[in-house]
Design an enzyme around this catalytic site. Structure first.
Site, PDB file in Angstrom:
ATOM      1  N   GLU A 151       0.677  -1.764   0.174  1.00 47.32           N
ATOM      2  CA  GLU A 151      -0.221   0.038   0.085  1.00 47.32           C
ATOM      3  C   GLU A 151       0.794   1.103  -0.460  1.00 47.32           C
ATOM      4  O   GLU A 151       1.000   2.385   0.995  1.00 47.32           O
ATOM      5  CB  GLU A 151      -0.928  -0.133   1.399  1.00 47.32           C
ATOM      6  CG  GLU A 151      -2.110  -1.157   1.021  1.00 47.32           C
ATOM      7  CD  GLU A 151      -2.924  -1.092   2.432  1.00 47.32           C
ATOM      8  OE1 GLU A 151      -2.818  -0.447   3.577  1.00 47.32           O
ATOM      9  OE2 GLU A 151      -4.343  -1.574   2.507  1.00 47.32           O
ATOM     10  N   ASN A 199       2.722  -5.562  -3.435  1.00 50.79           N
ATOM     11  CA  ASN A 199       0.613  -5.068  -3.035  1.00 50.79           C
ATOM     12  C   ASN A 199       0.382  -4.260  -2.367  1.00 50.79           C
ATOM     13  O   ASN A 199       0.386  -3.533  -2.316  1.00 50.79           O
ATOM     14  CB  ASN A 199       1.451  -6.220  -1.542  1.00 50.79           C
ATOM     15  CG  ASN A 199      -0.464  -6.663  -1.619  1.00 50.79           C
ATOM     16  OD1 ASN A 199      -0.679  -7.355  -2.280  1.00 50.79           O
ATOM     17  ND2 ASN A 199      -0.656  -6.880  -0.024  1.00 50.79           N
ATOM     18  N   HIS A 235     -10.256  -6.908  -1.988  1.00 47.42           N
ATOM     19  CA  HIS A 235     -11.068  -7.309  -1.014  1.00 47.42           C
ATOM     20  C   HIS A 235     -12.451  -5.818  -1.352  1.00 47.42           C
ATOM     21  O   HIS A 235     -12.384  -4.716  -1.341  1.00 47.42           O
ATOM     22  CB  HIS A 235     -10.518  -5.391   0.427  1.00 47.42           C
ATOM     23  CG  HIS A 235      -9.331  -6.492   0.847  1.00 47.42           C
ATOM     24  ND1 HIS A 235     -10.023  -7.265   2.104  1.00 47.42           N
ATOM     25  CD2 HIS A 235      -8.055  -6.272   0.543  1.00 47.42           C
ATOM     26  CE1 HIS A 235      -8.693  -7.639   2.271  1.00 47.42           C
ATOM     27  NE2 HIS A 235      -7.366  -6.996   2.056  1.00 47.42           N
ATOM     28  N   GLU A 264      -5.031 -11.168  -2.034  1.00 44.66           N
ATOM     29  CA  GLU A 264      -5.875 -10.620   0.337  1.00 44.66           C
ATOM     30  C   GLU A 264      -8.061 -10.898  -0.506  1.00 44.66           C
ATOM     31  O   GLU A 264      -8.862 -10.057   0.251  1.00 44.66           O
ATOM     32  CB  GLU A 264      -5.772  -9.884   0.539  1.00 44.66           C
ATOM     33  CG  GLU A 264      -4.315  -9.325   0.792  1.00 44.66           C
ATOM     34  CD  GLU A 264      -4.325  -8.137   1.610  1.00 44.66           C
ATOM     35  OE1 GLU A 264      -4.826  -7.373   2.250  1.00 44.66           O
ATOM     36  OE2 GLU A 264      -2.771  -8.004   1.594  1.00 44.66           O
ATOM     37  N   ASP A 266     -11.797 -11.436  -0.884  1.00 41.30           N
ATOM     38  CA  ASP A 266     -12.586 -11.555  -0.047  1.00 41.30           C
ATOM     39  C   ASP A 266     -13.271 -10.574  -0.945  1.00 41.30           C
ATOM     40  O   ASP A 266     -13.345  -9.520  -0.895  1.00 41.30           O
ATOM     41  CB  ASP A 266     -12.552 -11.694   1.671  1.00 41.30           C
ATOM     42  CG  ASP A 266     -12.100  -9.860   2.433  1.00 41.30           C
ATOM     43  OD1 ASP A 266     -12.459  -9.796   1.131  1.00 41.30           O
ATOM     44  OD2 ASP A 266     -11.531 -10.358   3.064  1.00 41.30           O
TER      45      ASP A 266
HETATM   46  C1  XIL Z   1      -5.372  -6.996   8.295  1.00 46.02           C
HETATM   47  C2  XIL Z   1      -4.978  -8.642   8.908  1.00 46.02           C
HETATM   48  O1  XIL Z   1      -6.505  -9.121   8.664  1.00 46.02           O
HETATM   49  C3  XIL Z   1      -6.116  -8.051  10.691  1.00 46.02           C
HETATM   50  O2  XIL Z   1      -5.964  -9.580  11.691  1.00 46.02           O
HETATM   51  C4  XIL Z   1      -4.904  -7.058  11.053  1.00 46.02           C
HETATM   52  O3  XIL Z   1      -5.724  -6.111  12.467  1.00 46.02           O
HETATM   53  C5  XIL Z   1      -5.122  -5.575  10.259  1.00 46.02           C
HETATM   54  O4  XIL Z   1      -4.665  -6.114   9.712  1.00 46.02           O
HETATM   55  N1  XIL Z   1      -4.430  -5.570   3.805  1.00 46.02           N
HETATM   56  C6  XIL Z   1      -3.385  -5.959   4.545  1.00 46.02           C
HETATM   57  C7  XIL Z   1      -3.263  -6.812   5.404  1.00 46.02           C
HETATM   58  O5  XIL Z   1      -2.557  -5.292   3.285  1.00 46.02           O
HETATM   59  O6  XIL Z   1      -2.273  -6.688   5.865  1.00 46.02           O
HETATM   60  C8  XIL Z   1      -4.727  -6.697   6.279  1.00 46.02           C
HETATM   61  O7  XIL Z   1      -4.808  -7.665   7.444  1.00 46.02           O
HETATM   62  C9  XIL Z   1      -5.513  -5.983   5.734  1.00 46.02           C
HETATM   63  C10 XIL Z   1      -5.957  -4.945   4.252  1.00 46.02           C
END
Ligand code: XIL
Length: 356
Positions: A151, A199, A235, A264, A266
């Site tokens: 990010e 990422n 996401h 990631e 979902d």
């Molecule tokens: C999130 C985890 O799922 C949580 O358990 C933690 O508290 C915070 O981070 N983008 C990312 C991940 O790159 O590392 C994040 O994960 C979700 C958003």
């Protein structure tokens, strides 16, 4: 006679053999499609039998959700703690899975001592270099791909404010992606065999952020900055998602010679008063899962699809949305496969309508 007997046996056996070898799990389906299929995991849950059994049966890739982040592996200045990350590696090895590492440079999930340490740029530069070298060397040969920087860009495609960039940064403040480049160079030195990924969130389709990722990767490739891939977080909460734009973005990135991993994934759904999603939404969710798998399959350079967790029992979406959204993953809270699971599997096996 012998021949006839043999041939009849062969005829009798063939359908049974075919049935036995048809993919029965996500993992087998992904393998048939030449893909890695993964999930973010929490090692504290490996002791839950259904969690471990489902993970080992269905996936060939894992990524620690938090267990390799700064706040876990580097909890105090000068002290590294690899216990949780090592558990993930052990689990993966025992079940013949690959491990993605996440993440080395981010402005979130850093320990207090780092975030409020008032370090100078020279000190931060040294800390980051040491962190990347120590963590990557510890996992060399175990972690095949790393999210080196997570990010780094904002929604306008500008380099985001961060302790590593300009607050106060590692000495490359206001030099755009130079600090990202530096992190990739340190990462390559630390473990020359690991694949190095940038990422990012919300740069999946075609927008200013994904244009900026594309431009950065193109620039890095043209100047020999070591980068091997782009992770698209994915996401999703928008149920009318344009997966065609995502397919185009994946195609243009892979045309630069880098891999794409969906890292990631979902699809969060609104929850009803019962705490459950509406049935129609589960069907819409499955369509999005289908669309994303298809978008990945369209580009040979898209090599992994990973969800952020795999069971709705344990997903970051609940805390992130303060309970308003959930049910984002392919398995429900009882580890029962949802329509999204079937959609992923059927798409990997090339079944169903692929034209939409
Ligand atoms: C999130 C985890 O799922 C949580 O358990 C933690 O508290 C915070 O981070 N983008 C990312 C991940 O790159 O590392 C994040 O994960 C979700 C958003």
């Amino acid at each position: 006679m012998t021949f006839r007997l043999w041939s009849r046996n062969a005829l009798l056996l063939t359908p049974a053999m075919l049935l036995a070898s048809a993919p029965q799990t996500l993992r087998e389906s992904a393998q048939a499609a030449g893909l890695l299929v993964g999930a973010a995991v929490r090692p504290t849950l490996f002791s839950e039998a259904a969690y471990s059994a489902t993970l080992a049966r269905e996936y060939n890739l894992v990524e620690p959700e938090d267990a390799m982040k700064w706040w876990t592996v580097h909890p105090e200045a000068g002290r590294f703690d690899f216990r949780e990350g090592d558990e993930v590696v052990r689990f993966a090895r025992a079940h013949d899975m690959k491990v993605r590492g996440h993440c080395l440079v981010w402005d979130h999930n850093n320990p207090e001592w780092l975030a409020h340490g008032h370090f100078t740029p020279a000190q931060l530069s040294q800390l980051l270099h040491q962190h990347i070298a120590t963590v990557m060397k510890h996992y060399a040969g175990q972690v095949f791909a790393w999210d080196v920087v997570n990010e780094g860009l904002d929604e306008n495609g500008h380099v985001r404010d961060s302790p590593w960039y300009n607050q106060p940064g590692i000495g490359l403040a206001d030099k755009g992606s130079a600090y990202i480049e530096q992190a990739f160079r340190w990462a390559r030195q630390a473990d020359p065999r690991a694949l190095l990924f940038y990422n990012e969130a919300e740069g999946e389709g075609l927008n200013r952020k994904s244009d900026a990722i594309y431009a950065m990767v193109k620039d890095f490739r043209s100047r020999g900055v070591p980068i091997d891939g782009v992770g698209l977080q994915m996401h999703i909460s928008q149920l009318d998602l344009d997966t065609a734009a995502i397919a185009s973005n994946i195609a243009r990135l892979t045309a630069l010679g880098v891999q794409v991993h969906i890292t990631e994934f979902d699809v969060s759904l609104p929850l009803e008063a019962t705490g459950r999603p509406a049935k129609e939404d589960l069907a819409r969710q499955a369509e999005i899962y289908r669309g994303i798998v298809r978008a990945c399959l369209q580009s040979p350079g898209c090599t992994a699809i990973q969800t952020w967790g795999f069971t709705d029992k344990y997903s970051w979406i609940g805390s992130h949305s303060h309970g308003a959204l959930g049910a984002a993953l392919p398995f429900d809270r009882a580890y029962k496969p949802k329509p999204a699971y079937a959609a992923m599997m059927a798409t990997m096996l090339g079944k169903g309508d692929r034209s939409r």
